[in-house]
Design a protein around this motif. Structure first.
Motif, PDB file in Angstrom:
ATOM      1  N   TYR A  32       0.821  -1.206   0.000  1.00  0.00           N
ATOM      2  CA  TYR A  32       0.000   0.000   0.000  1.00  0.00           C
ATOM      3  C   TYR A  32       0.858   1.261   0.000  1.00  0.00           C
ATOM      4  CZ  TYR A  32       1.005   1.057   4.924  1.00  0.00           C
ATOM      5  OH  TYR A  32       1.645   1.399   6.091  1.00  0.00           O
ATOM      6  N   HIS A  48       5.951   8.073  -4.379  1.00  0.00           N
ATOM      7  CA  HIS A  48       5.093   7.062  -3.741  1.00  0.00           C
ATOM      8  C   HIS A  48       4.772   5.928  -4.725  1.00  0.00           C
ATOM      9  CE1 HIS A  48       4.190   8.677   0.238  1.00  0.00           C
ATOM     10  NE2 HIS A  48       4.216   9.881  -0.303  1.00  0.00           N
ATOM     11  N   ARG A  51       7.717   3.671  -5.114  1.00  0.00           N
ATOM     12  CA  ARG A  51       7.853   2.736  -3.990  1.00  0.00           C
ATOM     13  C   ARG A  51       6.772   1.653  -4.044  1.00  0.00           C
ATOM     14  NH1 ARG A  51       7.935   5.132   1.992  1.00  0.00           N
ATOM     15  NH2 ARG A  51       5.729   5.398   1.503  1.00  0.00           N
ATOM     16  N   SER A 184       6.732   5.781  11.214  1.00  0.00           N
ATOM     17  CA  SER A 184       7.530   6.960  10.848  1.00  0.00           C
ATOM     18  C   SER A 184       9.014   6.592  10.811  1.00  0.00           C
ATOM     19  CB  SER A 184       7.325   8.052  11.897  1.00  0.00           C
ATOM     20  OG  SER A 184       7.855   7.620  13.137  1.00  0.00           O
ATOM     21  N   THR A 208       9.099  11.047   3.050  1.00  0.00           N
ATOM     22  CA  THR A 208       9.437  12.273   3.780  1.00  0.00           C
ATOM     23  C   THR A 208      10.917  12.244   4.153  1.00  0.00           C
ATOM     24  OG1 THR A 208       7.260  11.896   4.767  1.00  0.00           O
ATOM     25  CG2 THR A 208       8.490  13.818   5.559  1.00  0.00           C
ATOM     26  N   THR A 242       9.451  11.471  11.122  1.00  0.00           N
ATOM     27  CA  THR A 242       8.861  11.989   9.884  1.00  0.00           C
ATOM     28  C   THR A 242       7.956  10.951   9.239  1.00  0.00           C
ATOM     29  OG1 THR A 242      10.627  11.135   8.465  1.00  0.00           O
ATOM     30  CG2 THR A 242      10.969  13.314   9.401  1.00  0.00           C
ATOM     31  N   SER A 243       6.890  11.430   8.630  1.00  0.00           N
ATOM     32  CA  SER A 243       6.026  10.563   7.830  1.00  0.00           C
ATOM     33  C   SER A 243       5.124  11.437   6.976  1.00  0.00           C
ATOM     34  CB  SER A 243       5.158   9.667   8.722  1.00  0.00           C
ATOM     35  OG  SER A 243       4.142  10.429   9.316  1.00  0.00           O
ATOM     36  N   THR A 244       4.474  10.789   6.030  1.00  0.00           N
ATOM     37  CA  THR A 244       3.536  11.490   5.156  1.00  0.00           C
ATOM     38  C   THR A 244       2.410  12.126   5.972  1.00  0.00           C
ATOM     39  OG1 THR A 244       4.014  10.012   3.336  1.00  0.00           O
ATOM     40  CG2 THR A 244       1.863  11.078   3.299  1.00  0.00           C
TER      41      THR A 244
END
Ligand SMILES: Cc1ncc(COP(=O)(O)O)c(C=O)c1O
Length: 288
Positions: A32, A48, A51, A184, A208, A242-244
């Motif tokens: 996902y 994205h 990936r 994250s 990110t 960090t993360s989306t």
């Protein structure tokens, strides 16, 4: 509300008929992505999708669409739901290969199923300024954490444990080595140097994270990709994750221990600004 099913948009209510024997349900056999939308524009969509295709390849799953087609479907979904700020969730599973069997090679009839939905949840901007608490949790996941797989039970349990302990994020460690957050990537700052775990099989190479690596390289901020220990984490001048969904948030306390001076640190703030600049560049003026 519209959702994505295969290569078309359908009503959310219609989506309740998706196959109960889908391998995504039976085995978590799929991958996902979560993509952020600002101002109705996607942020780092290309990265994205790259990936997503890499994760699919690693689990030998064929995505029956081109990146260009998925991009168009994502845009259609955003438009149909009039999403200005929030996230798009994309998932692809190996589909239904009834009767249920472990070996996916045994089935002739296999159609990977792409689904997607939107969530209008905005970034928590108060947390960006104030920082959050975190808790250390043993990393009991498998050794393919570079794959953004649907198998998230260990992450979910870690997140639940963090919340039970009054923290926002769980920080995983394998013995003494800190790997990443429960959803994250984790960075520490020591003597003006930013340090984060190398992008190998023990972490997800966050988009990110990749934005931050590029921004640090472009602006001369010293950043080293290397393993660091729990002791280094607790003794760091600054810690952030960090993360989306969260962008980059300062961590001011870990398991009751104050990090640095207990405030979001100066380098964390500088890096947050660099991320904001990139968001503004791709999506129009969001942050001033
Ligand atoms: C385990 C894990 N690591 C890192 C990340 C950050 O990745 P990204 O910046 O692409 O959202 C996530 C995001 O969901 C995650 O689940």
């Amino acid at each position: 509300m519209k959702v994505l099913y295969k290569n078309q948009l359908i009503d959310r209510e219609q989506a309740q008929v998706i196959d109960i024997e889908d391998r995504g349900y039976q085995f978590g056999d799929g991958v996902y992505e979560v993509i952020r939308v600002y101002n109705g524009h996607t942020f780092t969509l290309k990265e994205h999708l790259t990936r997503l295709f890499e994760s699919a390849k690693k689990i030998k799953l064929t995505i029956p669409y081109k990146k260009k087609e998925i991009t168009a479907l994502v845009f259609q979904l955003i438009q149909a739901n009039q999403l200005t700020e929030g996230t798009v969730y994309l998932q692809i599973t190996r589909g239904n290969q009834s009767p249920r069997q472990h070996d996916f090679h045994l089935s002739q009839q296999s159609e990977s199923i792409l689904t997607g939905s939107t969530n209008p949840k905005a970034v928590n901007r108060a947390q960006l300024q104030q920082g959050v608490k975190a808790t250390l949790i043993p990393d009991t996941r498998w050794l393919h954490c570079d794959i953004k797989s649907l198998n998230l039970l260990v992450n979910l349990l870690a997140n639940a444990q963090a919340h039970e302990q009054g923290a926002t994020e769980g920080i995983f460690h394998r013995d003494e080595i800190v790997t990443e957050g429960s959803h994250s990537n984790v960075f520490i700052v020591k003597n003006k140097q930013v340090i984060t775990h190398p992008a190998n099989h023990l972490i997800l190479n966050g988009i990110t994270r990749q934005v931050i690596l590029a921004q640090c390289a472009a602006t001369g901020i010293q950043l080293e990709e290397r393993e660091f220990t729990r002791k280094e984490l607790l003794e760091a001048d600054e810690v952030f994750f960090t993360s989306t969904s969260t962008e980059g948030q300062g961590i001011t306390e870990i398991d009751g221990q104050i990090i640095g001076d207990g405030q979001v640190g100066p380098l964390t703030k500088q890096i947050q600004q660099l991320v904001f600049q990139e968001i503004n560049k791709q999506c129009g003026k969001i942050y001033v």
